[in-house]
Write a protein that holds these residues in place. Structure first.
Motif, PDB file in Angstrom:
ATOM      1  N   ARG A  95     -22.897  59.675  -6.107  1.00  0.00           N
ATOM      2  CA  ARG A  95     -22.531  58.152  -6.365  1.00  0.00           C
ATOM      3  C   ARG A  95     -22.000  58.478  -7.875  1.00  0.00           C
ATOM      4  N   LEU A  96     -21.078  57.013  -7.854  1.00  0.00           N
ATOM      5  CA  LEU A  96     -20.217  56.734  -8.892  1.00  0.00           C
ATOM      6  C   LEU A  96     -20.861  55.805  -9.553  1.00  0.00           C
ATOM      7  N   SER A  97     -21.512  55.946 -10.434  1.00  0.00           N
ATOM      8  CA  SER A  97     -22.485  55.353 -11.164  1.00  0.00           C
ATOM      9  C   SER A  97     -22.201  54.135 -11.813  1.00  0.00           C
ATOM     10  N   CYS A  98     -20.774  54.271 -11.891  1.00  0.00           N
ATOM     11  CA  CYS A  98     -19.832  53.197 -12.733  1.00  0.00           C
ATOM     12  C   CYS A  98     -19.894  51.808 -11.387  1.00  0.00           C
ATOM     13  N   GLN A  99     -19.657  52.184  -9.874  1.00  0.00           N
ATOM     14  CA  GLN A  99     -19.316  51.032  -9.186  1.00  0.00           C
ATOM     15  C   GLN A  99     -21.305  51.093  -8.630  1.00  0.00           C
ATOM     16  N   GLU A 146     -20.877  60.290 -19.765  1.00  0.00           N
ATOM     17  CA  GLU A 146     -19.701  59.866 -20.585  1.00  0.00           C
ATOM     18  C   GLU A 146     -19.094  58.602 -19.812  1.00  0.00           C
ATOM     19  N   GLY A 147     -18.741  58.533 -19.408  1.00  0.00           N
ATOM     20  CA  GLY A 147     -17.916  57.162 -18.614  1.00  0.00           C
ATOM     21  C   GLY A 147     -16.299  57.104 -19.590  1.00  0.00           C
ATOM     22  N   THR A 148     -16.022  58.036 -19.336  1.00  0.00           N
ATOM     23  CA  THR A 148     -15.085  57.890 -20.197  1.00  0.00           C
ATOM     24  C   THR A 148     -13.679  57.047 -19.573  1.00  0.00           C
ATOM     25  N   CYS A 149     -13.386  56.610 -18.213  1.00  0.00           N
ATOM     26  CA  CYS A 149     -12.956  56.042 -17.535  1.00  0.00           C
ATOM     27  C   CYS A 149     -13.470  54.545 -17.559  1.00  0.00           C
ATOM     28  N   GLY A 150     -14.005  54.308 -17.931  1.00  0.00           N
ATOM     29  CA  GLY A 150     -14.973  52.266 -18.374  1.00  0.00           C
ATOM     30  C   GLY A 150     -14.746  52.422 -16.794  1.00  0.00           C
ATOM     31  N   GLY A 151     -14.767  53.134 -15.507  1.00  0.00           N
ATOM     32  CA  GLY A 151     -15.195  52.302 -14.621  1.00  0.00           C
ATOM     33  C   GLY A 151     -14.273  52.420 -13.805  1.00  0.00           C
ATOM     34  N   ALA A 152     -13.396  53.242 -13.697  1.00  0.00           N
ATOM     35  CA  ALA A 152     -11.887  52.982 -12.724  1.00  0.00           C
ATOM     36  C   ALA A 152     -11.790  53.863 -12.093  1.00  0.00           C
ATOM     37  N   MET A 153     -12.717  54.757 -11.603  1.00  0.00           N
ATOM     38  CA  MET A 153     -12.969  55.513 -10.887  1.00  0.00           C
ATOM     39  C   MET A 153     -12.197  56.492 -10.727  1.00  0.00           C
ATOM     40  N   SER A 154     -12.071  57.357 -12.164  1.00  0.00           N
ATOM     41  CA  SER A 154     -10.579  57.802 -12.922  1.00  0.00           C
ATOM     42  C   SER A 154     -11.107  59.505 -13.182  1.00  0.00           C
ATOM     43  N   CYS A 155     -12.421  59.641 -13.580  1.00  0.00           N
ATOM     44  CA  CYS A 155     -12.813  60.617 -14.628  1.00  0.00           C
ATOM     45  C   CYS A 155     -13.756  61.147 -14.041  1.00  0.00           C
ATOM     46  N   GLY A 156     -15.180  61.220 -13.219  1.00  0.00           N
ATOM     47  CA  GLY A 156     -16.049  61.064 -12.336  1.00  0.00           C
ATOM     48  C   GLY A 156     -16.544  61.950 -13.336  1.00  0.00           C
ATOM     49  N   THR A 157     -17.444  61.908 -14.706  1.00  0.00           N
ATOM     50  CA  THR A 157     -18.338  62.258 -15.574  1.00  0.00           C
ATOM     51  C   THR A 157     -19.383  60.872 -15.264  1.00  0.00           C
ATOM     52  N   CYS A 158     -19.463  60.473 -14.718  1.00  0.00           N
ATOM     53  CA  CYS A 158     -20.345  59.466 -14.198  1.00  0.00           C
ATOM     54  C   CYS A 158     -21.512  59.479 -13.130  1.00  0.00           C
ATOM     55  N   HIS A 159     -20.965  60.028 -12.605  1.00  0.00           N
ATOM     56  CA  HIS A 159     -21.613  61.384 -11.175  1.00  0.00           C
ATOM     57  C   HIS A 159     -23.221  61.585 -11.247  1.00  0.00           C
ATOM     58  N   LEU A 207     -24.805  50.771 -13.809  1.00  0.00           N
ATOM     59  CA  LEU A 207     -25.546  51.715 -13.658  1.00  0.00           C
ATOM     60  C   LEU A 207     -25.659  52.369 -14.620  1.00  0.00           C
ATOM     61  N   MET A 208     -23.984  53.245 -14.958  1.00  0.00           N
ATOM     62  CA  MET A 208     -23.141  54.111 -16.198  1.00  0.00           C
ATOM     63  C   MET A 208     -23.362  53.739 -16.961  1.00  0.00           C
ATOM     64  N   GLU A 209     -23.554  52.720 -17.436  1.00  0.00           N
ATOM     65  CA  GLU A 209     -23.341  51.789 -19.006  1.00  0.00           C
ATOM     66  C   GLU A 209     -24.969  52.073 -19.221  1.00  0.00           C
TER      67      GLU A 209
HETATM   68  S1  FES Z   1     -16.909  55.755 -15.197  1.00  0.00           S
HETATM   69 FE1  FES Z   1     -15.061  57.484 -15.432  1.00  0.00          FE
HETATM   70  S2  FES Z   1     -15.181  57.940 -13.053  1.00  0.00           S
HETATM   71 FE2  FES Z   1     -16.957  56.066 -13.004  1.00  0.00          FE
END
Ligand code: FES
Length: 107
Positions: free
Chosen positions: A85-89, A36-49, A24-26
């Motif tokens: 949720r983190l949309s990258c997940q 932004e999804g700056t960490c690319g889905g590594a769950m370390s940025c939180g910008t995809c909340h 969903l983040m992408e």
């Molecule tokens: S993209 Fe960084 S936590 Fe989801």
């Protein structure tokens, strides 16, 4: 094709097509929704909340420990809701077509 109904930070609403099984983040990032999804889905940025609407939240894969920890860290800066949720997940599948998502404030 799966639809994503998005409410932006400015209150505007739009419907996106999620082609393929992207996270969903992408989908949100590609559409310029302010994710932004700056960490690319590594769950370390939180910008995809995002805030998932109640009716949809229970239909998602459960949060893992790392996602929960990232959300708790975000809670020091932004409002958390039961549907946070983190949309990258969240893999966008046909079953989630119509999902309602609100972009959370930037931390
Ligand atoms: S993209 Fe960084 S936590 Fe989801």
């Amino acid at each position: 094709m799966a639809d994503v109904r998005v409410k932006g930070r400015d209150g505007s609403e739009r419907t996106l097509d999620a082609n393929g099984a992207l996270p969903l983040m992408e989908v949100l990032r590609n559409a310029g929704c302010g994710v932004e999804g700056t960490c690319g889905g590594a769950m370390s940025c939180g910008t995809c909340h995002v805030y998932i609407a109640d009716a949809w939240a229970a239909r998602l894969p459960p949060k893992g420990e790392d996602e929960q920890m990232m959300l708790e860290a975000l809670g020091d800066f932004v409002e958390l809701r039961p549907g946070s949720r983190l949309s990258c997940q969240i893999p966008m599948t046909e079953e989630l077509s119509g999902i309602e998502v609100e972009i959370a404030p930037a931390a």
